[in-house]
Enzyme design. Structure first.
Site, PDB file in Angstrom:
ATOM      1  N   GLY A 299       0.826  -1.215   0.000  1.00 31.55           N
ATOM      2  CA  GLY A 299       0.000   0.000   0.000  1.00 31.55           C
ATOM      3  C   GLY A 299       0.854   1.255   0.000  1.00 31.55           C
TER       4      GLY A 299
ATOM      5  N   TYR B 287      -7.151 -17.566   6.935  1.00 23.77           N
ATOM      6  CA  TYR B 287      -6.648 -16.591   5.954  1.00 23.77           C
ATOM      7  C   TYR B 287      -7.078 -16.997   4.539  1.00 23.77           C
ATOM      8  CZ  TYR B 287      -3.370 -13.633   3.345  1.00 23.77           C
ATOM      9  OH  TYR B 287      -2.818 -12.716   2.481  1.00 23.77           O
TER      10      TYR B 287
END
Ligand SMILES: NC(=O)c1ccc[n+]([C@@H]2O[C@H](COP(=O)([O-])OP(=O)(O)OC[C@H]3O[C@@H](n4cnc5c(N)ncnc54)[C@H](OP(=O)(O)O)[C@@H]3O)[C@@H](O)[C@H]2O)c1
Length: 283
Positions: free
Chosen positions: A14, A148
């Site tokens: 990010g 996950y």
């Protein structure tokens, strides 16, 4: 000038994406948990680039913060939403508490879906794009990774469905499925410790040793590979979801082209090799 919103912009993919898009003359709305009070993270970015950077606090699990982001884009064009925020989770399912399971699923999936839903009016208006950062674990199961994997498989299903739903409205929806890259992902992941010693300890040790080996590779793959693929999708130079990294692409290939029984037996062997590698070790 196009505007891109990125979630989880405080580190890893990010943060690097923020820097890359500013270099490319985009306006970037970088969001993250308490990001406004952590603005030092962006200190190395030159002042003229920072003029095109807007920071907004967004914990994807906070409905009031999602509402604020929605309101922001009632007055501003949004060309692309990059759903990147995410958390890892490793350990035996038997040891996962309700709290850890909910935190993981809420962060990786529910928050992503809620934010996307709230920003759809803005994205329909701009005929924009959505890029969801999924994972190789969005198409391959792996031991001690069930929660996950469940979250990322679901992100893949969400992406595929939404892409069909929004095509007639001019909004493109893609996923990016990275393999293993060195970010803060492992440091930030939740690890269950194999407390049921007689049952899972050996497997937990195996996974840790496997991850340690991956983390200490002398030439780890460069996380910019992932960032560049996301940029290609934003810029329209690429028109379909993408699997990134040698490990992920190998998995993608095997999963797609091997008969299911052969693939399953290969994965079982891989998992069992991973565990047997620690026989007698004290990791
Ligand atoms: N690195 C890999 O090998 C890899 C492989 C496949 C997929 N991925 C996926 O890539 C994405 C980015 O991960 P990364 O590798 O760059 O790891 P990272 O360095 O740990 O970055 C994760 C980002 O998500 C943010 N985040 C976590 N919980 C959040 C929440 N509730 N609300 C908003 N932001 C939140 C973190 O913020 P804080 O700074 O506040 O913690 C951080 O900015 C994730 O979706 C991950 O699942 C990573």
């Amino acid at each position: 000038m196009k505007t891109v919103l990125i979630t989880g912009a405080t580190s890893g993919f990010g943060l690097s994406l923020v820097e890359e898009l500013l270099q490319k003359d985009y306006e970037v709305v970088a969001t993250g948990r308490s990001i406004c009070s952590r603005s030092k993270i962006f200190a190395s970015i030159s002042e003229d680039l920072r003029a095109r950077l807007q920071l907004i606090d967004l914990d994807v699990n906070e409905p009031s913060q999602i509402a604020q982001v929605k309101e922001f884009f009632e007055h501003k064009t949004l060309d692309c939403l990059v759903n990147n925020a995410g958390l890892g989770h490793f350990g035996p399912l038997e040891e996962v508490t309700d709290e850890a399971m909910e935190r993981l699923i809420n962060t990786n999936l529910v928050g992503l879906m809620k934010l996307t839903r709230e920003l759809l009016p803005a994205l329909r208006t701009s005929k924009g794009k959505i890029v969801n950062v999924s994972s190789a674990f969005g198409f391959m199961g792996f031991p001690l990774t069930s929660v996950y994997c469940a979250s990322k498989f679901a992100v893949e299903g969400f992406t595929q469905s939404l892409a069909l739903e929004l095509k007639p409205h001019g909004v493109d929806v893609f996923s990016v499925r990275p393999g293993g890259y060195r970010t803060n992902f492992l440091e930030n992941a939740i690890f269950e410790e194999g407390l049921k010693e007689d049952v899972y300890l050996q497997q937990v040790r195996g996974l840790k040793q496997f991850q340690k080996k991956l983390s200490s590779r002398p030439n780890p793959p460069d996380k910019m590979e992932v960032v560049h693929k996301i940029v290609q999708l934003i810029e329209g130079n690429r028109r379909k979801s993408v699997t990134v990294g040698k490990d992920a692409r190998l998995g993608w290939f095997l999963k797609r082209f091997l008969p299911e029984a052969v693939y399953d037996s290969l994965m079982q062997k891989t998992a069992s090799n991973m565990m047997s590698a620690v026989e007698g070790s004290s990791v």
